[in-house]
Design a protein around this motif. Structure first.
Motif, PDB file in Angstrom:
ATOM      1  N   TYR A  85       0.632  -1.112   0.049  1.00  0.00           N
ATOM      2  CA  TYR A  85       0.007   0.179   0.054  1.00  0.00           C
ATOM      3  C   TYR A  85       0.783   1.294   0.099  1.00  0.00           C
ATOM      4  O   TYR A  85       0.508   2.133   0.641  1.00  0.00           O
ATOM      5  CB  TYR A  85      -0.976   0.024   1.283  1.00  0.00           C
ATOM      6  CG  TYR A  85      -1.701  -1.229   1.275  1.00  0.00           C
ATOM      7  CD1 TYR A  85      -2.882  -1.463   0.213  1.00  0.00           C
ATOM      8  CD2 TYR A  85      -1.684  -2.277   2.275  1.00  0.00           C
ATOM      9  CE1 TYR A  85      -3.709  -2.457   0.367  1.00  0.00           C
ATOM     10  CE2 TYR A  85      -2.514  -3.113   2.118  1.00  0.00           C
ATOM     11  CZ  TYR A  85      -3.552  -3.365   1.152  1.00  0.00           C
ATOM     12  OH  TYR A  85      -4.161  -4.582   1.346  1.00  0.00           O
TER      13      TYR A  85
ATOM     14  N   CYS B 196       6.486  -6.485  -8.940  1.00  0.00           N
ATOM     15  CA  CYS B 196       5.350  -7.049  -9.767  1.00  0.00           C
ATOM     16  C   CYS B 196       5.980  -8.222 -10.575  1.00  0.00           C
ATOM     17  O   CYS B 196       7.066  -8.347 -10.558  1.00  0.00           O
ATOM     18  CB  CYS B 196       4.936  -6.114 -10.778  1.00  0.00           C
ATOM     19  SG  CYS B 196       3.986  -4.632 -10.345  1.00  0.00           S
TER      20      CYS B 196
ATOM     21  N   ARG C  82      -2.147   4.537  -5.050  1.00  0.00           N
ATOM     22  CA  ARG C  82      -1.574   3.406  -4.559  1.00  0.00           C
ATOM     23  C   ARG C  82      -0.855   2.726  -5.683  1.00  0.00           C
ATOM     24  O   ARG C  82      -1.298   2.607  -6.824  1.00  0.00           O
ATOM     25  CB  ARG C  82      -2.591   2.440  -4.035  1.00  0.00           C
ATOM     26  CG  ARG C  82      -3.394   3.188  -2.619  1.00  0.00           C
ATOM     27  CD  ARG C  82      -2.504   3.065  -1.591  1.00  0.00           C
ATOM     28  NE  ARG C  82      -2.971   3.537  -0.522  1.00  0.00           N
ATOM     29  CZ  ARG C  82      -2.469   4.150   0.561  1.00  0.00           C
ATOM     30  NH1 ARG C  82      -1.158   4.070   0.669  1.00  0.00           N
ATOM     31  NH2 ARG C  82      -3.266   4.736   1.709  1.00  0.00           N
TER      32      ARG C  82
ATOM     33  N   ASP D 294       0.417  -0.313  -8.066  1.00  0.00           N
ATOM     34  CA  ASP D 294      -0.460  -1.927  -8.424  1.00  0.00           C
ATOM     35  C   ASP D 294       0.351  -2.342  -9.604  1.00  0.00           C
ATOM     36  O   ASP D 294       1.162  -1.786 -10.110  1.00  0.00           O
ATOM     37  CB  ASP D 294      -1.676  -1.310  -8.782  1.00  0.00           C
ATOM     38  CG  ASP D 294      -2.690  -2.740  -8.781  1.00  0.00           C
ATOM     39  OD1 ASP D 294      -2.277  -3.684  -8.598  1.00  0.00           O
ATOM     40  OD2 ASP D 294      -3.841  -2.656  -8.965  1.00  0.00           O
ATOM     41  N   CYS D 295       0.126  -3.422 -10.149  1.00  0.00           N
ATOM     42  CA  CYS D 295       0.610  -3.958 -11.139  1.00  0.00           C
ATOM     43  C   CYS D 295      -0.198  -4.172 -12.275  1.00  0.00           C
ATOM     44  O   CYS D 295      -1.605  -4.160 -12.366  1.00  0.00           O
ATOM     45  CB  CYS D 295       1.055  -5.647 -10.966  1.00  0.00           C
ATOM     46  SG  CYS D 295       2.180  -5.704  -9.630  1.00  0.00           S
TER      47      CYS D 295
END
Length: 71
Positions: free
Chosen positions: A38, A54, A66, A68-69
């Motif tokens: 996060y 990732c 945030r 993310d992949c």
């Protein structure tokens, strides 16, 4: 002889316990620092700078502040 054997077994068990406990504590600290899913970001470059992990075919990107992949 039997009491010496019991004593050395207890000492070996206690030593092994402390070694394992200290190793687990160090791993948990490293996990919290490096793998926080996060992490906040403002751009895709922020996720790359903080080394957000990732899986190989995916790349990190910033989504709603945030990391993310993305494929």
């Amino acid at each position: 002889m039997d009491s010496t054997r019991k004593f050395s077994s207890v000492v070996a068990f206690i030593l092994a316990f402390f070694i394992l406990a200290s190793d687990l504590h160090m791993e948990s600290q490293a996990w919290r620092v490096d793998h926080d899913p996060y992490k906040s970001c403002h751009s895709d470059e922020d996720c790359v700078k903080i080394h957000f992990y990732c899986p190989p075919p995916k790349v990190p990107y910033c989504r709603v502040d945030r990391c993310d992949c993305f494929n």
